[in-house]
Design a protein around this motif. Structure first.
Motif, short mmCIF file in Angstrom:
data_model
loop_
_atom_site.label_atom_id
_atom_site.label_comp_id
_atom_site.label_asym_id
_atom_site.label_seq_id
_atom_site.Cartn_x
_atom_site.Cartn_y
_atom_site.Cartn_z
N PHE A 85 -9.74 -2.25 15.01
CA PHE A 85 -11.17 -2.17 15.35
C PHE A 85 -11.82 -3.53 15.13
O PHE A 85 -12.56 -4.05 15.97
N GLU A 86 -11.48 -4.14 13.98
CA GLU A 86 -12.10 -5.43 13.66
C GLU A 86 -11.61 -6.54 14.58
O GLU A 86 -12.33 -7.50 14.82
N GLU A 123 0.84 -1.19 0.00
CA GLU A 123 0.00 0.00 0.00
C GLU A 123 0.88 1.24 0.00
O GLU A 123 1.68 1.44 0.90
N ASN A 176 -4.01 10.64 10.59
CA ASN A 176 -5.20 9.95 10.09
C ASN A 176 -5.51 8.72 10.93
O ASN A 176 -6.67 8.45 11.26
N GLN A 225 -8.21 0.36 11.25
CA GLN A 225 -9.47 -0.34 11.03
C GLN A 225 -9.32 -1.81 11.41
O GLN A 225 -10.23 -2.41 11.99
N HIS A 276 -0.37 4.33 0.06
CA HIS A 276 -1.04 5.38 0.86
C HIS A 276 -1.98 4.75 1.88
O HIS A 276 -2.50 3.67 1.66
N GLY A 277 -2.20 5.48 2.95
CA GLY A 277 -3.30 5.12 3.87
C GLY A 277 -3.04 3.91 4.73
O GLY A 277 -3.98 3.26 5.18
N PRO A 331 -4.71 4.49 8.53
CA PRO A 331 -6.14 4.23 8.67
C PRO A 331 -6.49 2.75 8.47
O PRO A 331 -7.34 2.21 9.17
N LYS A 332 -5.80 2.10 7.53
CA LYS A 332 -6.08 0.69 7.24
C LYS A 332 -5.77 -0.18 8.46
O LYS A 332 -6.56 -1.04 8.86
N LYS A 369 -12.07 7.36 16.98
CA LYS A 369 -13.47 7.03 16.65
C LYS A 369 -13.79 5.60 17.05
O LYS A 369 -14.92 5.27 17.40
N ALA A 370 -12.77 4.73 16.94
CA ALA A 370 -12.98 3.33 17.27
C ALA A 370 -12.91 3.10 18.78
O ALA A 370 -13.14 1.99 19.26
N THR A 429 -7.10 9.57 14.20
CA THR A 429 -8.53 9.89 14.06
C THR A 429 -9.37 8.62 14.08
O THR A 429 -10.38 8.53 14.77
N VAL A 430 -8.92 7.61 13.31
CA VAL A 430 -9.67 6.35 13.27
C VAL A 430 -9.67 5.68 14.64
O VAL A 430 -10.71 5.21 15.13
#
Lengths: 112, 286
Positions: A60-61, A47, A76, A57, A49-50, A53-54, A83-84, A79-80
């Motif tokens: 979270f899972e 990856e 970034n 996530q 980029h990103g 955040p990945k 929120k999680a 932030t995730v």
């Protein structure tokens, strides 16, 4: 409580990975069940980029409530994680997983 | 005719060459200079003019409409950049990661991700006798140069005729912004310095141009310092060396005052003439 570690292996004695987004593995320790669960995150290399955040996530899972890592997540990712509802603790990048857990339990790690 | 001036290494003279070559062309014909280094445009320090147009530039970013969303997860599956992340029952959009590809929006079964314009920067057009100068500038905090470079290229393409000589001052390096700044050019000038660093990054830039199937030539700046490795490398690989701009303290002095150098240093004017002639003799196939 489920605690996630960024690691270079899948065992209690593995080295921590100081990176968050591009960590090689995520090791989740379930304190109640005294159980380990690991996730191989090495595909993140592909990856551009990103990654932050990945990986956030993924935490979270995996149901993690606490993250123990080295350098700390970037903007970034933070932030995730927020929120999680995942609390992050940093500064364990040079430890083994077991030492990082002990340091966390003794309030030796800094909350991010 | 589109000529992009690029380099692998930063600080090798892209802006010096772009602005001085533009001014030399302008002595005899209309020429357009475009600064595509939108993260830090600096050609405007050397070329001034009357502001004739200013446009705010926007990029399109998806906005989550919660009500219609069924949380099917298609959007995050289709996003190559992880700019859309689903966390349980909520969706997070990261504008800085978004490449405005529209995939999440177009493929959303319930149209819950409409694309909304978001300001990213501005474009200014100046005029000074024969020179038209276009400068785009990203707003502070914006992370992506590519969409603004693409829109600036479109603007220049629509505003000026095909035949007009257009010089593009590209960003340094070999990553996405450089690709965007050079991919539509008819010819690329790679400017370098004759040092190990210059050669190393020149090789990367050459590989990039070969990958893009672009015609290119090399200009050696600060010629006289370092060693002969750049010259040897170009000769061995049949890469044309268009000019060798001599190293001179006077160039640095003039540059630091925001002045053009070729008008003050005849040897540099001679070298720029060689580049100008080379460009005018280029046979553009399409």
């Amino acid at each position: 409580m489920k605690i996630a570690f960024t690691t270079k292996g899948t065992e209690w004695n593995s080295e921590m990975d100081p990176r968050f987004g591009r960590t090689e593995f995520i090791l989740v320790y379930d304190e109640e069940k005294d159980e380990f669960n690991s996730f191989d995150n090495r595909d993140i290399e592909n990856e551009a980029h990103g990654a932050g955040p990945k990986t956030s996530q993924q935490l979270f899972e995996l149901g993690a409530e606490v993250l123990i890592t080295g350098n700390g997540p970037g903007g970034n990712a933070a932030t995730v994680l927020q929120k999680a509802g995942v609390k992050s603790f940093i500064g364990a990048g040079e430890m083994k997983v077991k030492e990082a857990y002990e340091a966390f339990k003794n309030n030796k790690l800094k909350e991010f | 005719m589109k000529i992009a001036i690029a380099s692998g290494k930063g600080g090798t003279g892209k802006t010096t060459l772009s602005t001085n070559l533009t001014a030399l062309f302008a002595e005899t014909e209309n020429v357009v200079l475009t600064d595509l280094d939108v993260e830090e445009p600096n050609s405007g320090l050397f070329i001034q003019g009357e502001l004739v147009k200013e446009e705010i530039k926007y990029k399109m970013i998806p906005k989550w409409e919660e009500d219609a969303c069924t949380l099917c997860g298609e959007c995050q599956k289709n996003c190559n950049f992880h700019a859309v992340i689903q966390l349980g029952s909520q969706l997070l959009v990261f504008p800085e990661l978004c490449h405005s590809c529209f995939a999440c929006s177009e493929l959303c079964p319930t149209s819950s991700l409409p694309m909304i314009p978001q300001r990213m920067g501005s474009l200014k057009q100046f005029k000074n006798k024969n020179i038209s100068f276009i400068e785009s500038r990203l707003d502070i905090g914006q992370e992506q140069a590519v969409p603004l470079i693409a829109q600036t290229n479109d603007y220049v393409g629509k505003t000026f005729s095909r035949e007009t000589i257009k010089i593009f001052d590209a960003p340094p390096g070999t990553s996405c912004p450089v690709i965007e700044a050079t991919k539509d050019a008819d010819f690329i000038i790679l400017i370098t310095e004759p040092t190990p660093f210059g050669l190393y990054d020149l090789k990367l830039a050459i590989e990039t141009m070969k990958e893009l199937k672009k015609d290119f030539g090399v200009v050696i700046n600060r010629y006289g310092i370092g060693n002969d490795d750049v010259v040897d490398y170009c000769e061995k690989n049949d890469i044309p060396i268009l000019a060798k701009i001599p190293n001179s303290r006077k160039v640095a002095e003039l540059y630091s005052r925001g002045e053009l150098v070729y008008t003050e240093i005849p040897e540099i004017k001679d070298e720029l003439q060689k580049i100008r002639n080379y460009i005018l003799n280029l046979k553009i196939s399409n």
